[in-house]
Design a protein around this motif. Structure first.
Motif, PDB file in Angstrom:
ATOM      1  N   ARG A   1       0.809  -1.224   0.000  1.00 50.28           N
ATOM      2  CA  ARG A   1       0.000   0.000   0.000  1.00 50.28           C
ATOM      3  C   ARG A   1       0.844   1.278   0.000  1.00 50.28           C
ATOM      4  NH1 ARG A   1      -2.487   0.819   6.094  1.00 50.28           N
ATOM      5  NH2 ARG A   1      -0.582   0.398   7.278  1.00 50.28           N
ATOM      6  N   MET A   2       2.156   1.139  -0.209  1.00 50.21           N
ATOM      7  CA  MET A   2       3.027   2.302  -0.139  1.00 50.21           C
ATOM      8  C   MET A   2       2.913   3.207  -1.363  1.00 50.21           C
ATOM      9  SD  MET A   2       4.494   2.251   2.839  1.00 50.21           S
ATOM     10  CE  MET A   2       2.918   1.626   3.452  1.00 50.21           C
ATOM     11  N   GLY A   3       2.494   2.665  -2.496  1.00 56.64           N
ATOM     12  CA  GLY A   3       2.205   3.487  -3.668  1.00 56.64           C
ATOM     13  C   GLY A   3       3.398   4.043  -4.417  1.00 56.64           C
ATOM     14  N   CYS A   4       4.579   3.450  -4.275  1.00 58.78           N
ATOM     15  CA  CYS A   4       5.755   3.936  -5.007  1.00 58.78           C
ATOM     16  C   CYS A   4       5.507   3.831  -6.510  1.00 58.78           C
ATOM     17  CB  CYS A   4       6.993   3.132  -4.609  1.00 58.78           C
ATOM     18  SG  CYS A   4       7.398   3.252  -2.845  1.00 58.78           S
ATOM     19  N   ARG A   5       5.772   4.906  -7.224  1.00 61.23           N
ATOM     20  CA  ARG A   5       5.411   5.001  -8.644  1.00 61.23           C
ATOM     21  C   ARG A   5       6.120   3.967  -9.520  1.00 61.23           C
ATOM     22  NH1 ARG A   5       2.187   7.657  -6.256  1.00 61.23           N
ATOM     23  NH2 ARG A   5       1.951   9.925  -6.302  1.00 61.23           N
ATOM     24  N   PHE A   6       7.303   3.548  -9.118  1.00 66.37           N
ATOM     25  CA  PHE A   6       8.135   2.676  -9.944  1.00 66.37           C
ATOM     26  C   PHE A   6       7.934   1.191  -9.635  1.00 66.37           C
ATOM     27  CE2 PHE A   6      10.372   4.446  -6.303  1.00 66.37           C
ATOM     28  CZ  PHE A   6      10.651   3.300  -5.579  1.00 66.37           C
ATOM     29  N   CYS A   7       7.073   0.859  -8.675  1.00 67.73           N
ATOM     30  CA  CYS A   7       6.976  -0.518  -8.182  1.00 67.73           C
ATOM     31  C   CYS A   7       5.661  -1.172  -8.599  1.00 67.73           C
ATOM     32  CB  CYS A   7       7.110  -0.534  -6.660  1.00 67.73           C
ATOM     33  SG  CYS A   7       7.120  -2.194  -5.960  1.00 67.73           S
ATOM     34  N   ALA A   8       5.757  -2.315  -9.272  1.00 73.11           N
ATOM     35  CA  ALA A   8       4.564  -3.039  -9.721  1.00 73.11           C
ATOM     36  C   ALA A   8       3.810  -3.683  -8.563  1.00 73.11           C
ATOM     37  CB  ALA A   8       4.961  -4.109 -10.732  1.00 73.11           C
ATOM     38  N   SER A   9       4.487  -3.908  -7.444  1.00 71.30           N
ATOM     39  CA  SER A   9       3.858  -4.592  -6.308  1.00 71.30           C
ATOM     40  C   SER A   9       2.690  -3.818  -5.724  1.00 71.30           C
ATOM     41  CB  SER A   9       4.897  -4.834  -5.200  1.00 71.30           C
ATOM     42  OG  SER A   9       5.965  -5.621  -5.665  1.00 71.30           O
ATOM     43  N   THR A  10       2.681  -2.512  -5.943  1.00 65.34           N
ATOM     44  CA  THR A  10       1.673  -1.666  -5.307  1.00 65.34           C
ATOM     45  C   THR A  10       0.469  -1.377  -6.199  1.00 65.34           C
ATOM     46  OG1 THR A  10       1.479   0.345  -3.953  1.00 65.34           O
ATOM     47  CG2 THR A  10       2.600   0.555  -6.072  1.00 65.34           C
ATOM     48  N   LEU A  11       0.473  -1.898  -7.429  1.00 60.33           N
ATOM     49  CA  LEU A  11      -0.576  -1.561  -8.396  1.00 60.33           C
ATOM     50  C   LEU A  11      -1.974  -1.929  -7.908  1.00 60.33           C
ATOM     51  CD1 LEU A  11       1.152  -2.561 -11.765  1.00 60.33           C
ATOM     52  CD2 LEU A  11       0.809  -0.264 -10.825  1.00 60.33           C
ATOM     53  N   ASP A  12      -2.105  -3.079  -7.251  1.00 65.11           N
ATOM     54  CA  ASP A  12      -3.410  -3.528  -6.762  1.00 65.11           C
ATOM     55  C   ASP A  12      -3.588  -3.291  -5.271  1.00 65.11           C
ATOM     56  OD1 ASP A  12      -4.271  -4.450  -9.284  1.00 65.11           O
ATOM     57  OD2 ASP A  12      -3.145  -6.306  -9.023  1.00 65.11           O
ATOM     58  N   GLY A  13      -2.693  -2.518  -4.676  1.00 67.74           N
ATOM     59  CA  GLY A  13      -2.796  -2.244  -3.253  1.00 67.74           C
ATOM     60  C   GLY A  13      -2.392  -3.435  -2.401  1.00 67.74           C
ATOM     61  N   LEU A  14      -2.686  -3.337  -1.124  1.00 68.63           N
ATOM     62  CA  LEU A  14      -2.329  -4.386  -0.170  1.00 68.63           C
ATOM     63  C   LEU A  14      -3.489  -5.353   0.021  1.00 68.63           C
ATOM     64  CD1 LEU A  14      -0.404  -5.550   2.037  1.00 68.63           C
ATOM     65  CD2 LEU A  14      -1.519  -3.983   3.648  1.00 68.63           C
TER      66      LEU A  14
END
Length: 239
Positions: free
Chosen positions: A113-126
């Protein structure tokens, strides 16, 4: 029966659980050894544990990861493992082989849920935090699958480790325990985007683990464009 996450229990907690079932305390030592040293994936592999007790353990909470896929680089042999969890969630881990030993990069959350623009892990949230056992199992599975000891661990996969602080701390206690893999604290690195209160809380534990800070920018203004957490904590506060 109360639900537990058996592989996330300390040896003392496991002893208490076993005694609650009416079994002798020594059974806990056998089971702990099977889980954290012999790294079994299936309760049926515990050959000296009674069938009835194994059935009770499964009912109480046994959540092994399951490998879905493995991608191996043709360049350097780096392997990405895709794991399925008991609830259908999917996470990934990476095995990197070096002359000094094998390093595994593990995930600490399903999503982020951190929302870093460059990271795909955050696209769907936590979706949820990983349990300590699910972090351990990434390492246990890879070590058993390769037949080679994991000598270094990096918590830098999917998720923000300090956003799952309590479970990550328990994971650290278990992975460094003399009754488990007995991994050196100095061979573990935790990567954070900069949750300052949790960094300070971690420092109070006085562990010898390495801490990596994801800055991604030399100044606060540029960092705010990339990482929402920068709106809460400046680089000076982090460092």
């Amino acid at each position: 029966m109360l639900q537990y996450d058996l592989k996330s229990l300390t040896k003392k907690e496991l002893e208490d659980f076993i005694e609650q079932l009416g079994e002798k305390k020594f059974r806990a030592g056998q089971i702990y050894n099977w889980m954290h040293q012999k790294l079994v994936r299936d309760l049926d592999e515990m050959s000296n544990v009674p069938k009835k007790l194994k059935e009770q353990m499964k009912e109480a909470g046994w959540y092994p990861v399951r490998e879905l896929d493995r991608l191996v680089s043709q360049i350097d042999g780096t392997s990405k493992f895709i794991f399925a969890l008991h609830d259908g969630s999917v996470i990934e881990s990476v095995l990197m082989k070096y002359k000094h030993g094998n390093s595994v990069c593990i995930s600490s959350q399903v999503g982020c849920r951190m929302g870093c623009r460059f990271c795909a892990s955050t696209l769907d949230g936590l979706s949820r935090n990983l349990m300590p056992s699910e972090m351990l199992d990434q390492i246990y599975y890879i070590q058993r699958a390769t037949g080679e000891r994991v000598s270094n661990v990096v918590i830098m996969g999917t998720g923000e480790p300090f956003d799952n602080f309590d479970n990550v701390m328990r994971f650290l206690d278990l992975i460094t325990s003399e009754d488990g893999l007995n991994l050196s604290q100095r061979s573990i690195t935790i990567s954070t985007c900069g949750l300052v209160p949790k960094i300070r809380q971690f420092a109070e534990r006085k562990m010898q683990c390495n801490l990596a800070i994801s800055l991604h920018s030399p100044n606060d203004e540029m960092r705010k464009e990339l990482m929402p957490i920068a709106n809460s904590y400046t680089i000076d506060e982090i460092l």
